[in-house]
Design a protein around this motif. Structure first.
Motif, PDB file in Angstrom:
ATOM      1  N   ARG A  63      17.096   9.452  21.347  1.00 35.33           N
ATOM      2  CA  ARG A  63      17.233  10.811  21.880  1.00 35.33           C
ATOM      3  C   ARG A  63      17.246  11.841  20.755  1.00 35.33           C
ATOM      4  O   ARG A  63      16.614  12.899  20.860  1.00 35.33           O
ATOM      5  CB  ARG A  63      18.517  10.932  22.713  1.00 35.33           C
ATOM      6  N   ILE A  64      17.950  11.542  19.679  1.00 34.18           N
ATOM      7  CA  ILE A  64      18.007  12.459  18.543  1.00 34.18           C
ATOM      8  C   ILE A  64      16.626  12.601  17.909  1.00 34.18           C
ATOM      9  O   ILE A  64      16.198  13.715  17.571  1.00 34.18           O
ATOM     10  CB  ILE A  64      19.048  11.983  17.514  1.00 34.18           C
ATOM     11  N   ALA A  65      15.911  11.496  17.756  1.00 36.24           N
ATOM     12  CA  ALA A  65      14.567  11.544  17.169  1.00 36.24           C
ATOM     13  C   ALA A  65      13.613  12.336  18.060  1.00 36.24           C
ATOM     14  O   ALA A  65      12.786  13.108  17.562  1.00 36.24           O
ATOM     15  CB  ALA A  65      14.030  10.129  16.949  1.00 36.24           C
ATOM     16  N   LEU A  66      13.721  12.184  19.363  1.00 34.40           N
ATOM     17  CA  LEU A  66      12.872  12.940  20.288  1.00 34.40           C
ATOM     18  C   LEU A  66      13.173  14.428  20.208  1.00 34.40           C
ATOM     19  O   LEU A  66      12.261  15.256  20.162  1.00 34.40           O
ATOM     20  CB  LEU A  66      13.062  12.430  21.719  1.00 34.40           C
ATOM     21  N   GLU A  67      14.449  14.774  20.165  1.00 36.23           N
ATOM     22  CA  GLU A  67      14.829  16.183  20.048  1.00 36.23           C
ATOM     23  C   GLU A  67      14.322  16.775  18.735  1.00 36.23           C
ATOM     24  O   GLU A  67      13.808  17.897  18.706  1.00 36.23           O
ATOM     25  CB  GLU A  67      16.346  16.317  20.134  1.00 36.23           C
ATOM     26  N   TYR A  68      14.428  16.018  17.652  1.00 39.37           N
ATOM     27  CA  TYR A  68      13.940  16.479  16.362  1.00 39.37           C
ATOM     28  C   TYR A  68      12.427  16.690  16.400  1.00 39.37           C
ATOM     29  O   TYR A  68      11.920  17.699  15.900  1.00 39.37           O
ATOM     30  CB  TYR A  68      14.311  15.462  15.281  1.00 39.37           C
ATOM     31  N   ALA A  69      11.702  15.760  17.013  1.00 41.32           N
ATOM     32  CA  ALA A  69      10.242  15.893  17.108  1.00 41.32           C
ATOM     33  C   ALA A  69       9.866  17.120  17.935  1.00 41.32           C
ATOM     34  O   ALA A  69       8.919  17.843  17.596  1.00 41.32           O
ATOM     35  CB  ALA A  69       9.642  14.635  17.713  1.00 41.32           C
ATOM     36  N   GLN A  70      10.593  17.375  19.012  1.00 37.24           N
ATOM     37  CA  GLN A  70      10.314  18.550  19.845  1.00 37.24           C
ATOM     38  C   GLN A  70      10.583  19.835  19.068  1.00 37.24           C
ATOM     39  O   GLN A  70       9.814  20.797  19.161  1.00 37.24           O
ATOM     40  CB  GLN A  70      11.156  18.507  21.116  1.00 37.24           C
ATOM     41  N   ARG A  71      11.654  19.877  18.301  1.00 39.35           N
ATOM     42  CA  ARG A  71      11.957  21.067  17.501  1.00 39.35           C
ATOM     43  C   ARG A  71      10.901  21.290  16.422  1.00 39.35           C
ATOM     44  O   ARG A  71      10.515  22.429  16.143  1.00 39.35           O
ATOM     45  CB  ARG A  71      13.339  20.940  16.869  1.00 39.35           C
ATOM     46  N   GLU A  72      10.438  20.211  15.802  1.00 38.18           N
ATOM     47  CA  GLU A  72       9.395  20.326  14.800  1.00 38.18           C
ATOM     48  C   GLU A  72       8.099  20.860  15.415  1.00 38.18           C
ATOM     49  O   GLU A  72       7.427  21.704  14.823  1.00 38.18           O
ATOM     50  CB  GLU A  72       9.135  18.968  14.136  1.00 38.18           C
ATOM     51  N   GLN A  73       7.768  20.375  16.583  1.00 39.77           N
ATOM     52  CA  GLN A  73       6.560  20.835  17.275  1.00 39.77           C
ATOM     53  C   GLN A  73       6.694  22.318  17.641  1.00 39.77           C
ATOM     54  O   GLN A  73       5.748  23.091  17.483  1.00 39.77           O
ATOM     55  CB  GLN A  73       6.324  20.006  18.543  1.00 39.77           C
ATOM     56  N   HIS A  74       7.872  22.691  18.119  1.00 40.63           N
ATOM     57  CA  HIS A  74       8.104  24.099  18.473  1.00 40.63           C
ATOM     58  C   HIS A  74       8.012  24.982  17.227  1.00 40.63           C
ATOM     59  O   HIS A  74       7.407  26.068  17.270  1.00 40.63           O
ATOM     60  CB  HIS A  74       9.480  24.236  19.129  1.00 40.63           C
ATOM     61  N   ALA A  75       8.595  24.537  16.119  1.00 40.27           N
ATOM     62  CA  ALA A  75       8.541  25.318  14.881  1.00 40.27           C
ATOM     63  C   ALA A  75       7.103  25.450  14.391  1.00 40.27           C
ATOM     64  O   ALA A  75       6.689  26.527  13.917  1.00 40.27           O
ATOM     65  CB  ALA A  75       9.415  24.660  13.815  1.00 40.27           C
ATOM     66  N   LEU A  76       6.311  24.396  14.514  1.00 39.31           N
ATOM     67  CA  LEU A  76       4.906  24.440  14.112  1.00 39.31           C
ATOM     68  C   LEU A  76       4.125  25.447  14.959  1.00 39.31           C
ATOM     69  O   LEU A  76       3.338  26.243  14.436  1.00 39.31           O
ATOM     70  CB  LEU A  76       4.279  23.053  14.220  1.00 39.31           C
TER      71      LEU A  76
END
Length: 88
Positions: A63-76
């Motif tokens: 769950r933490i890794a998924l949230e991190y990936a989503q935040r990275e995608q949003h920041a990009l």
């Protein structure tokens, strides 16, 4: 390997009889085996608790890794939008 272990278990009473010089008290040996049976249950229960705990920890990490990936995608996406590289 499993076949060798099974073979050793099947032959163990006969091997004990061949090695031993005196008469074997099979009832006493059965009682000892029953005592180890309860220990085996405890070890199995601890292993099951370990597997459940590991699964819970792994789920949290995913769950933490998924949230991190989503935040990275949003920041990009935000960075691309601010630089004007979005073609929508």
């Amino acid at each position: 390997m499993t076949l060798l272990g099974s073979f050793a278990i099947v032959l163990s009473p006969f091997l004990i009889g061949c090695i031993s010089d005196s008469e074997i008290d099979w009832f006493r040996l059965a009682d000892v085996g029953q005592a180890y049976g309860s220990v085996s249950v405890l070890v199995s229960a601890l292993a099951l608790v370990g597997i459940v705990a590991t699964s819970i920890i792994q789920s949290r990490q995913m769950r933490i890794a998924l949230e991190y990936a989503q935040r990275e995608q949003h920041a990009l996406l935000l960075r691309m939008a601010m630089e004007g590289n979005c073609s929508a």
